[in-house]
Motif scaffolding. Structure first.
Motif, PDB file in Angstrom:
ATOM      1  N   ILE A  33      20.511  -8.856 -24.238  1.00 50.50           N
ATOM      2  CA  ILE A  33      19.376  -8.008 -24.545  1.00 50.50           C
ATOM      3  C   ILE A  33      18.550  -7.766 -23.281  1.00 50.50           C
ATOM      4  O   ILE A  33      18.751  -8.499 -22.281  1.00 50.50           O
ATOM      5  N   ASN A  34      17.637  -6.831 -23.340  1.00 50.53           N
ATOM      6  CA  ASN A  34      16.751  -6.567 -22.205  1.00 50.53           C
ATOM      7  C   ASN A  34      15.292  -6.579 -22.685  1.00 50.53           C
ATOM      8  O   ASN A  34      14.981  -6.334 -23.869  1.00 50.53           O
ATOM      9  N   GLY A  35      14.459  -6.898 -21.743  1.00 59.58           N
ATOM     10  CA  GLY A  35      13.002  -6.742 -21.981  1.00 59.58           C
ATOM     11  C   GLY A  35      12.451  -7.667 -23.043  1.00 59.58           C
ATOM     12  O   GLY A  35      11.581  -7.257 -23.830  1.00 59.58           O
ATOM     13  N   LEU A  36      12.893  -8.908 -23.138  1.00 64.06           N
ATOM     14  CA  LEU A  36      12.342  -9.849 -24.117  1.00 64.06           C
ATOM     15  C   LEU A  36      10.877 -10.128 -23.741  1.00 64.06           C
ATOM     16  O   LEU A  36      10.600 -10.507 -22.582  1.00 64.06           O
ATOM     17  N   SER A  37       9.979  -9.922 -24.763  1.00 67.14           N
ATOM     18  CA  SER A  37       8.554 -10.230 -24.548  1.00 67.14           C
ATOM     19  C   SER A  37       8.088 -11.155 -25.646  1.00 67.14           C
ATOM     20  O   SER A  37       8.611 -11.138 -26.768  1.00 67.14           O
ATOM     21  N   SER A  83      19.115 -18.437 -13.229  1.00 68.56           N
ATOM     22  CA  SER A  83      19.434 -18.109 -11.843  1.00 68.56           C
ATOM     23  C   SER A  83      18.199 -17.581 -11.138  1.00 68.56           C
ATOM     24  O   SER A  83      17.507 -16.707 -11.666  1.00 68.56           O
ATOM     25  N   ALA A  84      17.939 -18.115  -9.943  1.00 67.18           N
ATOM     26  CA  ALA A  84      16.779 -17.692  -9.175  1.00 67.18           C
ATOM     27  C   ALA A  84      17.177 -16.745  -8.057  1.00 67.18           C
ATOM     28  O   ALA A  84      16.330 -16.260  -7.338  1.00 67.18           O
ATOM     29  N   ASP A  85      18.519 -16.545  -7.885  1.00 66.66           N
ATOM     30  CA  ASP A  85      18.916 -15.661  -6.784  1.00 66.66           C
ATOM     31  C   ASP A  85      18.939 -14.214  -7.259  1.00 66.66           C
ATOM     32  O   ASP A  85      18.616 -13.906  -8.407  1.00 66.66           O
ATOM     33  N   SER A  86      19.411 -13.327  -6.368  1.00 63.22           N
ATOM     34  CA  SER A  86      19.396 -11.904  -6.668  1.00 63.22           C
ATOM     35  C   SER A  86      20.724 -11.394  -7.207  1.00 63.22           C
ATOM     36  O   SER A  86      20.926 -10.195  -7.335  1.00 63.22           O
ATOM     37  N   SER A  87      21.644 -12.333  -7.477  1.00 65.21           N
ATOM     38  CA  SER A  87      22.961 -11.880  -7.927  1.00 65.21           C
ATOM     39  C   SER A  87      22.919 -11.305  -9.327  1.00 65.21           C
ATOM     40  O   SER A  87      23.763 -10.491  -9.708  1.00 65.21           O
ATOM     41  N   GLY A  88      21.991 -11.779 -10.098  1.00 71.24           N
ATOM     42  CA  GLY A  88      21.888 -11.287 -11.459  1.00 71.24           C
ATOM     43  C   GLY A  88      22.948 -11.806 -12.394  1.00 71.24           C
ATOM     44  O   GLY A  88      23.171 -11.257 -13.469  1.00 71.24           O
ATOM     45  N   LEU A 119       5.560 -22.781 -24.814  1.00 76.32           N
ATOM     46  CA  LEU A 119       6.804 -22.586 -25.541  1.00 76.32           C
ATOM     47  C   LEU A 119       7.694 -21.620 -24.765  1.00 76.32           C
ATOM     48  O   LEU A 119       7.221 -20.587 -24.267  1.00 76.32           O
ATOM     49  N   TYR A 120       8.986 -21.971 -24.699  1.00 78.42           N
ATOM     50  CA  TYR A 120       9.968 -21.175 -23.944  1.00 78.42           C
ATOM     51  C   TYR A 120      11.016 -20.659 -24.924  1.00 78.42           C
ATOM     52  O   TYR A 120      11.571 -21.432 -25.700  1.00 78.42           O
ATOM     53  N   TYR A 121      11.288 -19.335 -24.886  1.00 79.28           N
ATOM     54  CA  TYR A 121      12.196 -18.718 -25.842  1.00 79.28           C
ATOM     55  C   TYR A 121      13.362 -18.025 -25.101  1.00 79.28           C
ATOM     56  O   TYR A 121      13.202 -17.543 -23.965  1.00 79.28           O
ATOM     57  N   ALA A 122      14.546 -18.036 -25.759  1.00 74.33           N
ATOM     58  CA  ALA A 122      15.714 -17.289 -25.279  1.00 74.33           C
ATOM     59  C   ALA A 122      16.382 -16.638 -26.478  1.00 74.33           C
ATOM     60  O   ALA A 122      16.426 -17.209 -27.570  1.00 74.33           O
ATOM     61  N   VAL A 123      16.900 -15.414 -26.286  1.00 73.70           N
ATOM     62  CA  VAL A 123      17.568 -14.691 -27.357  1.00 73.70           C
ATOM     63  C   VAL A 123      18.977 -14.327 -26.877  1.00 73.70           C
ATOM     64  O   VAL A 123      19.146 -13.762 -25.779  1.00 73.70           O
ATOM     65  N   THR A 124      20.001 -14.672 -27.704  1.00 73.49           N
ATOM     66  CA  THR A 124      21.398 -14.349 -27.383  1.00 73.49           C
ATOM     67  C   THR A 124      21.960 -13.435 -28.443  1.00 73.49           C
ATOM     68  O   THR A 124      21.377 -13.270 -29.531  1.00 73.49           O
ATOM     69  N   ILE A 125      23.125 -12.853 -28.134  1.00 66.12           N
ATOM     70  CA  ILE A 125      23.758 -11.930 -29.056  1.00 66.12           C
ATOM     71  C   ILE A 125      25.151 -12.437 -29.408  1.00 66.12           C
ATOM     72  O   ILE A 125      25.665 -13.377 -28.782  1.00 66.12           O
ATOM     73  N   GLU A 126      25.777 -11.824 -30.426  1.00 63.25           N
ATOM     74  CA  GLU A 126      27.161 -12.091 -30.787  1.00 63.25           C
ATOM     75  C   GLU A 126      27.998 -10.842 -30.510  1.00 63.25           C
ATOM     76  O   GLU A 126      27.541  -9.718 -30.743  1.00 63.25           O
ATOM     77  N   ILE A 127      29.198 -11.076 -29.974  1.00 64.31           N
ATOM     78  CA  ILE A 127      30.177  -9.998 -29.785  1.00 64.31           C
ATOM     79  C   ILE A 127      31.470 -10.420 -30.442  1.00 64.31           C
ATOM     80  O   ILE A 127      32.028 -11.499 -30.107  1.00 64.31           O
ATOM     81  N   ASN A 128      31.941  -9.657 -31.372  1.00 62.93           N
ATOM     82  CA  ASN A 128      33.178  -9.967 -32.113  1.00 62.93           C
ATOM     83  C   ASN A 128      33.112 -11.356 -32.729  1.00 62.93           C
ATOM     84  O   ASN A 128      34.085 -12.103 -32.751  1.00 62.93           O
ATOM     85  N   VAL A 143      27.271 -14.994 -27.162  1.00 60.62           N
ATOM     86  CA  VAL A 143      27.172 -14.926 -25.696  1.00 60.62           C
ATOM     87  C   VAL A 143      26.008 -15.819 -25.297  1.00 60.62           C
ATOM     88  O   VAL A 143      24.844 -15.396 -25.309  1.00 60.62           O
ATOM     89  N   MET A 144      26.316 -17.073 -24.974  1.00 57.42           N
ATOM     90  CA  MET A 144      25.287 -18.079 -24.709  1.00 57.42           C
ATOM     91  C   MET A 144      24.981 -18.075 -23.210  1.00 57.42           C
ATOM     92  O   MET A 144      25.440 -18.927 -22.442  1.00 57.42           O
ATOM     93  N   TRP A 145      24.163 -17.076 -22.807  1.00 54.63           N
ATOM     94  CA  TRP A 145      23.896 -16.862 -21.376  1.00 54.63           C
ATOM     95  C   TRP A 145      22.434 -16.470 -21.192  1.00 54.63           C
ATOM     96  O   TRP A 145      21.840 -15.802 -22.047  1.00 54.63           O
ATOM     97  N   LEU A 146      21.848 -16.927 -20.111  1.00 54.41           N
ATOM     98  CA  LEU A 146      20.433 -16.677 -19.846  1.00 54.41           C
ATOM     99  C   LEU A 146      20.270 -15.840 -18.594  1.00 54.41           C
ATOM    100  O   LEU A 146      20.970 -16.080 -17.588  1.00 54.41           O
ATOM    101  N   PHE A 147      19.336 -14.840 -18.669  1.00 52.91           N
ATOM    102  CA  PHE A 147      19.012 -14.011 -17.514  1.00 52.91           C
ATOM    103  C   PHE A 147      17.485 -13.983 -17.364  1.00 52.91           C
ATOM    104  O   PHE A 147      16.742 -13.656 -18.313  1.00 52.91           O
ATOM    105  N   GLU A 148      17.028 -14.326 -16.224  1.00 53.93           N
ATOM    106  CA  GLU A 148      15.583 -14.345 -15.942  1.00 53.93           C
ATOM    107  C   GLU A 148      15.033 -12.937 -16.114  1.00 53.93           C
ATOM    108  O   GLU A 148      15.531 -11.975 -15.505  1.00 53.93           O
ATOM    109  N   GLY A 149      14.022 -12.848 -16.974  1.00 56.17           N
ATOM    110  CA  GLY A 149      13.361 -11.562 -17.163  1.00 56.17           C
ATOM    111  C   GLY A 149      14.058 -10.630 -18.111  1.00 56.17           C
ATOM    112  O   GLY A 149      13.578  -9.521 -18.365  1.00 56.17           O
ATOM    113  N   MET A 150      15.235 -11.028 -18.641  1.00 57.22           N
ATOM    114  CA  MET A 150      15.976 -10.154 -19.540  1.00 57.22           C
ATOM    115  C   MET A 150      15.960 -10.698 -20.967  1.00 57.22           C
ATOM    116  O   MET A 150      15.556 -10.016 -21.892  1.00 57.22           O
TER     117      MET A 150
END
Length: 886
Positions: A741-745, A778-783, A813-822, A826-833
């Motif tokens: 997902i993008n833009g989690l607020s 990840s704190a680097d710019s690789s994304g 409180l710290y939150y993360a949102v993941t999605i399902e594909i098929n 997809v248990m992955w974290l992106f800073e700011g996403m």
């Protein structure tokens, strides 16, 4: 109480039932089972018992011989072992570890071994066939008969046909000479014959004289003269022996030691130079080997060659009977009272008178030139005007003009004293008893080269010859001049014909010989100047040759082969494995072009496998990795000659084949991908271990689940089989971008936390995670992001792009949102996403609700506690009921 008793009885019955299913091995051995086997361990045999050390290929056992035997049951299973081994004849000795003799049979004394040894002493000659029976058990030690293996084997070994030894025979036993005397000596002669071809060893010879054994002469072929006396009666007994068996004694005799003829010697008429006024006397020595005294010896006088009978047996002639110029001589025939000896003569004496000096002549023979092997002899002639005989001669020898005093007065010079290139001459004079003649000289004699002489010659090798042997010539020659061998001539003869093409050859290759030919070789020695007399060997017959040593190839193949080289099929495959038959290819030939027969014997791990005798193929089902197979191939011709060779090969363990699949088939970035290696295989065993290396991290197991993100991933699978062989396969797996997902607020209002996000993909299920600690991203710019910690528990789920809850605690409180594909998360974290943070430190501390309606996080422990209380209550109720029943 009655219920307790029923329970106790039930437990005892269950225990007894369990005992009835157990099997206990006889760890201290059993007998009487060598034929029937160990049927209590299973219904049918599965092992193949084998024995090593019996002379199956040697024509049978030798009576009284000791054979070291070993036996087992073939490929082993883990666990215990035992056996029962019986033999119909012979005895046992030198029992190996865990082997005992019981009731005349061998059995194990402990179940710790899987192979056993002992020495078997073959029975006496005439026993005939001996039967061997063996039962072997391998138990796995699980207390039951499942998994146990047993089997039996039976063999019959005959008595070797050559074990009987024919005694040798002595023939033509005679005394030598047949009429012995003390002078001739005494010996024995005989011919030896042995039907088995055994050489003569240990023959006994015994001598008896006048009824008494002469121990000092034991085993002597001759009797020294000192033992012999006229009139003795001798016997001799000859008992020939071939080293182990004596022949029938042969006695000869009696033979009587006869009389030795007497001898008269050193006859001399004195004086040496008689005048017509002297009396002639005869002197001589009498000798008898038997010590007999002289009796009635015959003495005869002769005047000018005519016998004077009136002087018979007189030892003198009166001066009245002689005159000047007479020639007198005498003879003596000795007599010992029994026999006359040989008649001997004096020299002729000439009666002297008035004298004139004699005249001498001289020459050396050989006349002209001589060789170093010639004896130089000076011949001195003379004449005397008075008719006087020569009484003395003086001779002087000269070598190269120098007097050689060592030969003064000698009529010859031996060949050892002359040398090539020397010049010899001699001077001589004679005396008639009163006067010397003048000195006369011989002609000079030059010593020329002496041809060499062959002293020994031999055609090698010694003994019997056959077509497989090279012939060679060795000879020795001597040269009186010391010259080295040079330009000798060599001639080879075949069947009496001179084969000129071999002239000068010192060896003949085996390829030139043919069976039944007769070969000899002749040498004419040379020293560079002359050729000497030739010497030739006796003819020797070329006999049958053995076949060639077989050439063996061993490996995997479809068919084996025994025969000639021109029919040899394609070589077998090596190294050999257990998936294909093991075959032997062998070829050999016979130099005499005789038909040859092949025989084959197999050994597995050093143990003979009799049922494969003369087989050229071992089926694949008999092969296992790690086995060492040895094959011995023997070739025989119909004359009884043979050659053999052996080859050895180890059955290799084939590597396993690694293979794997993924689930899902197309890996989804950010999800857990299952890598399944169960499709790996091992053609000659089984796969035991799976080792994975994914992006440098190790895993084990036939199937693993790994979370992979964006990029290229290196996957390596290593599989190991049951015998330790391994193989690996590697591949690279490229994955695209991880979906998110993008833009989690996140926002909080009072005690309510609200989340919202953007999603442009197909409808899916969103998973919400919450933590009171920051997520590691990840704190680097690789994304590329970071995997979500799998220890976190989802807080909620929704198919909407928003979600809310009441803040459970007053903190960050710290939150993360993941999605399902098929269907995979997809248990992955992106800073700011897909991560966001809410400050809930001012939210009411008593709030503990779950907006989704699911069981709260803290409620799970309480449910567990309540469940424990319930179970405890039930247990206490049952206990109280039992107390009331009692």
């Amino acid at each position: 109480m009655e219920r307790s008793r029923r329970v106790a009885v039930l437990l005892v019955l269950l225990f007894l039932v369990s005992l009835s299913q157990s099997v206990y091995s006889q760890s201290t051995g059993m007998t009487g089972r060598s034929v029937t086997g160990c049927t209590c361990h299973s219904n049918s045999p599965s092992l193949s018992g084998s024995i090593s050390g019996l002379p199956f290929g040697a024509g049978g056992y030798t009576p009284g011989a000791t054979y070291s035997l070993s036996w087992d049951g073939g490929p082993h299973v883990s666990g215990e072992g035992g056996f029962n081994f019986d033999v119909s004849a012979g005895s046992w000795t030198n029992l190996g570890a865990y082997v005992q003799l019981s009731n005349g049979e061998l059995t194990h004394s402990s179940d710790l071994a899987r192979a056993w040894t002992a020495d078997w002493v073959a029975p006496a000659a005439g026993t005939g066939d001996v039967d061997f029976t063996l039962a072997v058990l391998y138990a796995n030690g699980n207390g039951a008969n499942s998994g146990d293996e047993w089997g039996t084997g039976a063999w019959t070994l005959g008595e070797a046909s050559g074990s009987g030894n024919n005694p040798p025979v002595a023939s033509n036993v005679t005394f030598v000479p047949t009429s012995p005397t003390k002078g001739t000596g005494l010996g024995v002669s005989y011919d030896y014959y042995d039907a088995d071809g055994d050489s003569e060893q240990g023959t006994q010879i015994r001598w008896v004289v006048d009824g008494l054994n002469v121990g000092a002469l034991n085993d002597q072929m001759t009797v020294a003269n000192s033992w012999l006396t006229r009139g003795q009666v001798w016997y001799c007994t000859v008992t020939v022996k071939d080293g182990s068996v004596q022949g029938t004694p042969v006695e000869i005799g009696p033979v009587t030691i006869g009389n030795t003829f007497p001898v008269a010697r050193n006859l001399e008429i004195t004086p040496e130079a008689p005048e017509d006024s002297d009396e002639l006397r005869l002197d001589y020595d009498y000798y008898d080997n038997d010590g007999d005294p002289q009796q009635q010896s015959l003495i005869r006088w002769y005047l000018d060659g005519a016998r004077i009978a009136e002087l018979d047996d007189s030892d003198r002639v009166s001066a009245l009977m002689i005159r000047g110029g007479d020639e007198w001589e005498a003879s003596v025939t000795p007599h010992d009272g029994d026999d006359y000896g040989t008649t001997v003569w004096t020299g002729i004496v000439v009666i002297g008178s008035s004298n004139n000096p004699p005249t001498a002549t001289a020459y050396i023979s050989p006349v002209g030139n001589a060789r170093t092997d010639d004896v130089l002899q000076v011949h001195v002639g003379w004449s005397d005007p008075d008719g006087d005989s020569i009484q003395a001669t003086e001779i002087i020898w000269y070598r190269d003009g120098t007097r050689y005093s060592a030969f003064n007065d000698m009529t010859y010079v031996l060949d050892q004293s002359t040398a090539k290139g020397e010049t010899w001459m001699a001077k001589a004079r004679v005396n008639d008893g009163l006067m010397w003649s003048e000195w006369v000289e011989t002609a000079e004699v030059d010593i020329l080269n002496t041809p060499p002489e062959v002293t020994s010659i031999a055609m090698l090798p010694e003994g019997s010859l056959n077509t497989a042997m090279d012939l060679s010539l060795v000879w020795e020659q001597s040269d009186l001049d010391g010259d080295a061998e040079m330009n000798s001539q060599i001639h080879w003869w075949v069947n009496g014909d001179w084969i000129r093409e071999y002239d000068g050859w010192t060896s003949i290759p085996a390829s030139e010989t043919i069976r039944d030919q007769s070969w000899s070789v002749q040498v004419i020695p040379g020293d560079g100047d002359d050729l000497g007399s030739s010497m030739k060997t006796l003819s020797r017959l070329i006999e049958n040759g053995a076949p060639t040593v077989p050439i063996i190839a061993l490996g995997n193949g479809a068919i084996g082969y025994l025969g000639a080289l021109d029919g040899l099929p394609e070589a077998p495959t090596t190294p050999a494995d257990s998936l294909n038959p093991l075959v032997v290819l062998a070829h050999a030939s016979d130099l005499d072009e005789e038909p040859i027969l092949f025989s084959v014997a197999w050994e597995r791990n050093g143990f003979v496998v009799p049922d494969l005798d003369d087989e050229v193929l071992v089926p694949a089902e008999r092969l296992e990795p790690g086995q060492v197979w040895t094959v011995t191939v023997t070739v025989n011709d119909h004359w009884g000659l043979s050659e053999s060779a052996e080859a050895e090969i180890e059955i290799i363990n084939l590597k396993p084949t690694p293979a794997w699949t993924t689930e899902p088939e197309g890996a989804i970035p950010g999800t857990f991908t299952t890598f399944d290696g169960s499709s790996s295989s091992d053609s000659d065993g089984r796969v035991e271990s799976w080792l994975w290396l994914i992006d440098g991290i190790g895993y084990s197991g036939s199937s693993i689940a790994v979370q992979l993100g964006t990029g290229t991933h290196t996957i390596t699978l290593t599989v190991i089989d049951n015998l330790g062989s391994s193989d690996s396969v590697s591949t690279n797996l490229g994955l695209g971008s991880v979906a998110s997902i993008n833009g989690l607020s996140a926002a909080i209002s009072g005690s309510t936390v609200s989340l919202s996000w953007d999603w442009t993909g197909e409808e899916t299920l969103f998973h919400i995670y919450r933590s009171t600690n920051p997520f590691v991203t990840s704190a680097d710019s690789s994304g590329l992001g970071e995997p979500l910690m799998t220890t976190l528990t989802p807080t909620g789920e929704t198919v909407e792009t928003s979600w809310s809850e009441t803040a459970p605690v007053a903190t960050m409180l710290y939150y993360a949102v993941t999605i399902e594909i098929n269907g995979l998360e997809v248990m992955w974290l992106f800073e700011g996403m897909n991560t966001a943070t809410v400050d809930a430190t001012n939210a009411p501390a008593s709030v503990d609700t779950d907006p989704t309606g699911s069981i709260g996080f803290m409620s799970l422990p309480l449910v567990g506690i309540m469940l424990l209380f319930a179970l405890s209550s039930i247990g206490l109720s049952i206990y109280a009921q039992r107390r009331r029943d009692e």
